[in-house]
Design an enzyme around this catalytic site. Structure first.
Site, PDB file in Angstrom:
ATOM      1  N   SER A 149       0.828  -1.201   0.000  1.00 16.79           N
ATOM      2  CA  SER A 149       0.000   0.000   0.000  1.00 16.79           C
ATOM      3  C   SER A 149       0.874   1.266   0.000  1.00 16.79           C
ATOM      4  CB  SER A 149      -0.960  -0.038   1.182  1.00 16.79           C
ATOM      5  OG  SER A 149      -1.940   0.962   1.084  1.00 16.79           O
ATOM      6  N   ASP A 218     -10.650  -3.453  -4.249  1.00 20.34           N
ATOM      7  CA  ASP A 218      -9.944  -2.547  -3.345  1.00 20.34           C
ATOM      8  C   ASP A 218     -10.650  -1.186  -3.317  1.00 20.34           C
ATOM      9  OD1 ASP A 218      -8.097  -0.891  -2.027  1.00 20.34           O
ATOM     10  OD2 ASP A 218      -6.395  -2.035  -2.795  1.00 20.34           O
ATOM     11  N   HIS A 247      -8.670  -4.501  -0.087  1.00 16.86           N
ATOM     12  CA  HIS A 247      -7.366  -3.879   0.172  1.00 16.86           C
ATOM     13  C   HIS A 247      -6.542  -4.657   1.195  1.00 16.86           C
ATOM     14  CE1 HIS A 247      -4.510  -0.574   0.104  1.00 16.86           C
ATOM     15  NE2 HIS A 247      -4.497  -0.569   1.431  1.00 16.86           N
TER      16      HIS A 247
END
Length: 273
Positions: A149, A218, A247
């Site tokens: 991320s 996501d 996610h």
């Protein structure tokens, strides 16, 4: 007519207020560190040791490290914006079990580390971690960057100009501005952002094997941004879309095996060459 003008002015004032708040509190929205004393044994990683990294701006960061077995590559894991490294234990346990080396970097402001996270600060943290590995005698072509991320932005920056073994990016983005504009479509985020993480501009310099992993559902980092980053990257590269993943749950869809397969291929290529 006067009432309409009053409503319009009020709306403008509210909007300007939101813009001002967004500007001054943007890093509180971007980074969500947890303060905790971190012991790897508490997170089922007794094989890892606590180490101290010293950054160029003088911060001492506690992180976790385990040396690789034999000729296996070492992974520098750059986590996302929330929590701390202990929350990544489930992801990295299969890698340790397979014999790969691992440095779980704990950024400034995370865990019990001093400082506050910023883009430039996190770049310095990753640079210190890379230097630590090199001080252990690990050459860059035996190091794999793993960005998660927000950490994908740190990974892409760290990879620039280095001949690494490879890079793995989980839920990456083209830039923080592209990501933020999806969450705040009515705000001028491209002009307000302090920390930009312009990965799409930087990834074009990366020449080593690349694996990008992204959940199609996501809702934090849009799937499209991961795909666009992949399109901008050089070969050799592989894109792993996960149809039902979001996610934070990609490891519920067999990703560990895919990551290990990627690492084995890197190791095999190193031996062949």
């Amino acid at each position: 007519m006067k009432r309409v003008i009053d409503y319009l002015l009020a709306a403008i004032l509210v909007y300007v207020g939101f813009v001002i708040l967004l500007f001054f509190f943007q890093r509180s929205l971007m980074y969500h560190p947890l303060d905790a004393h971190l012991d790897p044994k508490r997170f089922d990683l007794p094989e890892m040791s606590v180490i101290e990294l010293v950054t160029e701006d003088g911060l001492k960061l506690q992180s976790w490290y385990k040396q690789a077995k034999q000729q296996q590559p070492t992974i520098l894991f750059l986590h996302g914006n929330a929590g701390h490294i202990g929350y990544r234990s489930r992801k990295v346990k299969p890698l340790l079990s397979t014999g790969y080396g691992l440095l779980l970097l704990s950024y400034r402001g995370y865990g019990s580390n001093p400082g506050k996270p910023t883009e430039e600060g996190l770049y310095l943290d990753a640079k210190a971690a890379l230097k630590y590995l090199q001080d252990q005698g690990i050459k860059p072509n035996s190091i794999v960057l793993y960005g998660e991320s927000l950490g994908t932005g740190v990974a892409v920056e760290t990879a620039q100009g280095r001949n690494l073994a490879g890079m793995i990016l989980e839920a990456p983005f083209t830039s923080m501005a592209d990501t933020a504009s999806r969450h705040y479509p009515f705000m001028p985020v491209r002009k307000l952002l302090k920390d930009r993480y312009n990965s799409a501009e930087k990834i074009v310099t990366f020449q080593s094997p690349l694996l990008i992993i992204h959940g199609e559902n996501d809702n934090i980092v849009p799937f499209e941004l991961g795909r666009r980053l992949f399109d901008a990257a050089n070969e050799p590269k592989r894109f792993l879309p996960l149809k039902h993943a979001g996610h934070n749950d990609v490891y519920e869809y067999g990703v560990a095996n895919q990551v290990i397969s990627f690492l084995k291929k890197i190791t095999k290529n190193q031996v062949t060459n």
